[in-house]
Design a protein around this motif. Sequence first.
Motif, PDB file in Angstrom:
ATOM      1  N   ASP A 177       0.823  -1.216   0.000  1.00  0.00           N
ATOM      2  CA  ASP A 177       0.000   0.000   0.000  1.00  0.00           C
ATOM      3  C   ASP A 177       0.856   1.264   0.000  1.00  0.00           C
ATOM      4  O   ASP A 177       0.412   2.312  -0.471  1.00  0.00           O
ATOM      5  N   GLN A 178       2.107   1.160   0.481  1.00  0.00           N
ATOM      6  CA  GLN A 178       3.005   2.327   0.388  1.00  0.00           C
ATOM      7  C   GLN A 178       3.328   2.615  -1.086  1.00  0.00           C
ATOM      8  O   GLN A 178       3.333   3.772  -1.517  1.00  0.00           O
ATOM      9  N   ILE A 198       1.518   1.741  -3.687  1.00  0.00           N
ATOM     10  CA  ILE A 198       0.292   2.190  -4.366  1.00  0.00           C
ATOM     11  C   ILE A 198       0.023   3.663  -4.059  1.00  0.00           C
ATOM     12  O   ILE A 198      -0.280   4.455  -4.936  1.00  0.00           O
ATOM     13  N   LYS A 199       0.200   4.029  -2.779  1.00  0.00           N
ATOM     14  CA  LYS A 199      -0.059   5.430  -2.401  1.00  0.00           C
ATOM     15  C   LYS A 199       0.804   6.386  -3.226  1.00  0.00           C
ATOM     16  O   LYS A 199       0.302   7.372  -3.777  1.00  0.00           O
ATOM     17  N   LEU A 200       2.099   6.106  -3.296  1.00  0.00           N
ATOM     18  CA  LEU A 200       2.985   7.031  -4.022  1.00  0.00           C
ATOM     19  C   LEU A 200       2.703   7.002  -5.523  1.00  0.00           C
ATOM     20  O   LEU A 200       2.870   8.009  -6.209  1.00  0.00           O
ATOM     21  N   MET A 201       2.279   5.852  -6.020  1.00  0.00           N
ATOM     22  CA  MET A 201       1.934   5.784  -7.444  1.00  0.00           C
ATOM     23  C   MET A 201       0.655   6.578  -7.737  1.00  0.00           C
ATOM     24  O   MET A 201       0.542   7.188  -8.803  1.00  0.00           O
ATOM     25  N   THR A 202      -0.282   6.606  -6.782  1.00  0.00           N
ATOM     26  CA  THR A 202      -1.488   7.433  -7.010  1.00  0.00           C
ATOM     27  C   THR A 202      -1.145   8.925  -6.970  1.00  0.00           C
ATOM     28  O   THR A 202      -1.947   9.761  -7.364  1.00  0.00           O
ATOM     29  N   LEU A 203       0.057   9.242  -6.467  1.00  0.00           N
ATOM     30  CA  LEU A 203       0.493  10.647  -6.501  1.00  0.00           C
ATOM     31  C   LEU A 203       1.335  10.925  -7.753  1.00  0.00           C
ATOM     32  O   LEU A 203       1.914  11.991  -7.891  1.00  0.00           O
ATOM     33  N   GLY A 204       1.461   9.931  -8.620  1.00  0.00           N
ATOM     34  CA  GLY A 204       2.102  10.154  -9.915  1.00  0.00           C
ATOM     35  C   GLY A 204       3.500   9.585 -10.066  1.00  0.00           C
ATOM     36  O   GLY A 204       4.118   9.735 -11.113  1.00  0.00           O
ATOM     37  N   LEU A 205       4.017   8.933  -9.021  1.00  0.00           N
ATOM     38  CA  LEU A 205       5.364   8.357  -9.159  1.00  0.00           C
ATOM     39  C   LEU A 205       5.286   7.002  -9.862  1.00  0.00           C
ATOM     40  O   LEU A 205       4.302   6.274  -9.714  1.00  0.00           O
ATOM     41  N   THR A 206       6.355   6.671 -10.611  1.00  0.00           N
ATOM     42  CA  THR A 206       6.424   5.329 -11.192  1.00  0.00           C
ATOM     43  C   THR A 206       6.780   4.347 -10.083  1.00  0.00           C
ATOM     44  O   THR A 206       7.172   4.753  -8.982  1.00  0.00           O
ATOM     45  N   LYS A 259      11.878   6.446  -3.261  1.00  0.00           N
ATOM     46  CA  LYS A 259      11.442   7.402  -2.225  1.00  0.00           C
ATOM     47  C   LYS A 259      11.286   6.708  -0.877  1.00  0.00           C
ATOM     48  O   LYS A 259      11.669   7.235   0.166  1.00  0.00           O
TER      49      LYS A 259
END
Lengths: 242, 306
Positions: free
Chosen positions: B281-282, B284-292, B299
Motif C-alpha cells: 500500500d506504500q 500504491i499510495k505514491l503511485m497514485t500521486l504520480g510516481l512510477t 522514495k
Amino acid sequence: MLKLENISFEVENEKEILKDVNLIIEKGKFIAITGPNGGGKSTLARIISGVLKPTKGKITFYGEDITNLSITERAQRGISFGFQQPVRFKGITVHDLVNIAKGEDLSVMDASHYLSEVGLCAKDYIHRELNDGLSGGEIKRIEIATIIARNTKLSIFDEPEAGIDLWSFNHLIDIFMKMHQSKENSIVIISHQERILDVADEIIAMVDGVIVKRGAKESVLPELLHCEDPKNCLNCHDILEA
Amino acid sequence: MNDIAKKLLKEVSGLDEMPKGAYNIRENSKSVARQSSENIEIVSKEDKSGIDIIVKPNTKSENVFIPALVSCSGVHDLVYNDFFIGENADITIIAGCGVSTGDSCDGSEHNGIHRFFLGKNSKVRYVEKHIGEGTGTGKRVIDPVTEVIQEEGSYMEMETTQIKGVDSTRRFTTAKLKDGAKLVIKEKLMTHGEQFAESKFEVDMDGEDSSVNLISRSVARDYSRQTFISKINGNTRCMGHSECDAIIMDHGVVSAIPEITANSLDATLIHEAAIGKIAGDQMIKLMTLGLTEGEAEAKIIDGFLN
C-alpha cells in the motif's frame, strides 16, 4: 469526462463485487456515492484510480481509453485518490509527501499552505514523519491536503470523514465546497455522512455491486433505504452514520 | 592526496578542503594531514599505528575530523584510535572510512579500533560514514571495533551509515555505562549484490538511571545478507531499548538476534524487530500521486534510511 462502461469486477471463487456498472461523471461535478457496506463503493473507486483492474468493461477519461493504464499513468493524467485508511511511512515527512503530491519541491511556506487548508497548524506538522506518531485524524487530514495539492481533474475520496472528529468534519465540508468552486475539476466522495450527501450535486446509491439510483438526494435516499422519510427516520440515520 | 582520495574524503566527511580546528586524515595506513586545536590535541601512538585524541575538559562546540581513506587495492590497514573526552566537554567527531579498489582484483581492508573514554557529564556526537568504491572484483572490507566507556552523566550519540560498496563488514560495538550515562546509536545500512554485514552490540548498563537506545534501519537488496545482534545487560535501575527495522528486497536476508538480560528488578529492557518487504500500500499510495514504481520504491528507501 470519466466514463465507465459495463464494468465488472469478480474475485476468483467469490461473488461478483461489481456487476456491469455504467457511469458518467461530468466535468465540474461533485458526486457522492453511498450505500451499505459491501456494496462495491470502495472497489469502484479503486477501479477508477487503477489500483484494481476490472475483469470486464472499459474506462475512458477525457476521451482516452485508460482501462489498461497503470496507477501512475492515471495519476499523471489527472486522477487523484484519497485512501480510506491513509498509508504511513517511516522516514518520509509531511513536507516530502506534499512535494511528491505537488510534483515539485515546495518551500516550507508553500507546502504549509496545504496543511492550513485542512486545519492543521503547519509548523507543528510540516517536518513530522508520517509514522505511527500521527493520529488517525491527523494523517487523514494530511491525506486530504495531498489531494488538494495535486489539484487534478478528478479527485476521489474514500470515506474522508472516517476517523475525523466533529470539529474537523465541519471544516472538511468547507474544504470540499472550496474544491467544488472549480468548474473544471470533479469530485467523487464515497460517504455515509448525510452532511456530505447534502452538499453534493448528485448522489449515486450502490447496493450489491450495482448502481441502483442516481439523482438528487431527495430521490435517492428513500429508495436506498426503503423508507419514505429517511431524513427524519432514526433507523435510516443509524444506517447512514454507521 | 590523489583524486580518488579527495573524492573519498568528500564522500565520507563532506570536506572539500582542510577543515578548521582539529583533524587527522589517514590515507593508505599513514597520517597525511594533521592539526590540533587549542582544546583538542591529536598525537600519534608510540607502540602501534593510530592516534590519541585528547579533548580538554569544558571544551564546547568543537568538531574533530578523523577520516580514514584507502585509495588503492592491496591495502590492509589496521588503526587504533583512542578518544579521551574531558569532563563537561561537548564535541562532534566526524569519522568515516572510504575504501576504493579501482578496477583491481586485489581487495583492500580498513579495520579501525576505536575506544572512547567519556569524562563526567561530557557529550559526544560521533558521525561515521562508510563508503566502498571500485569496479574490479577486489573485495572492500571494513571491520570496525568500537569500545565506549561512559562516566557519570555523560552522553554519547553515534550515527553510523553504510549505504553502498562495502563487500563485507563486521561491526562490533561494546559499551559500559555508569550512573546517568546515556548512549544512543543510530545505524543505517544498505547492502547490495552479495555483500555481508554484521552489526553486533554489547552494552552493560552498570550505573543507576543509565540508558541505551539502539536503532538500526537497514535495507538488504539482491543476494546480500545482514545480521543484527543486540545484547543489552541491565545490571541496575536502567532503561534499554533496541530496535531493528529492516526492508528486504530481491533475495536479501536479514536476521535480528536480540539478547536482553535484566540482572536487576529495576531494569526495563525492550527489543523490537520488524523485517519485511516494502508494504504494497506504500507503493500504491505514491503511485497514485504520480510516481512510477521505481520512483516510489526509491522514495520509500530514501526516507527509510534518511
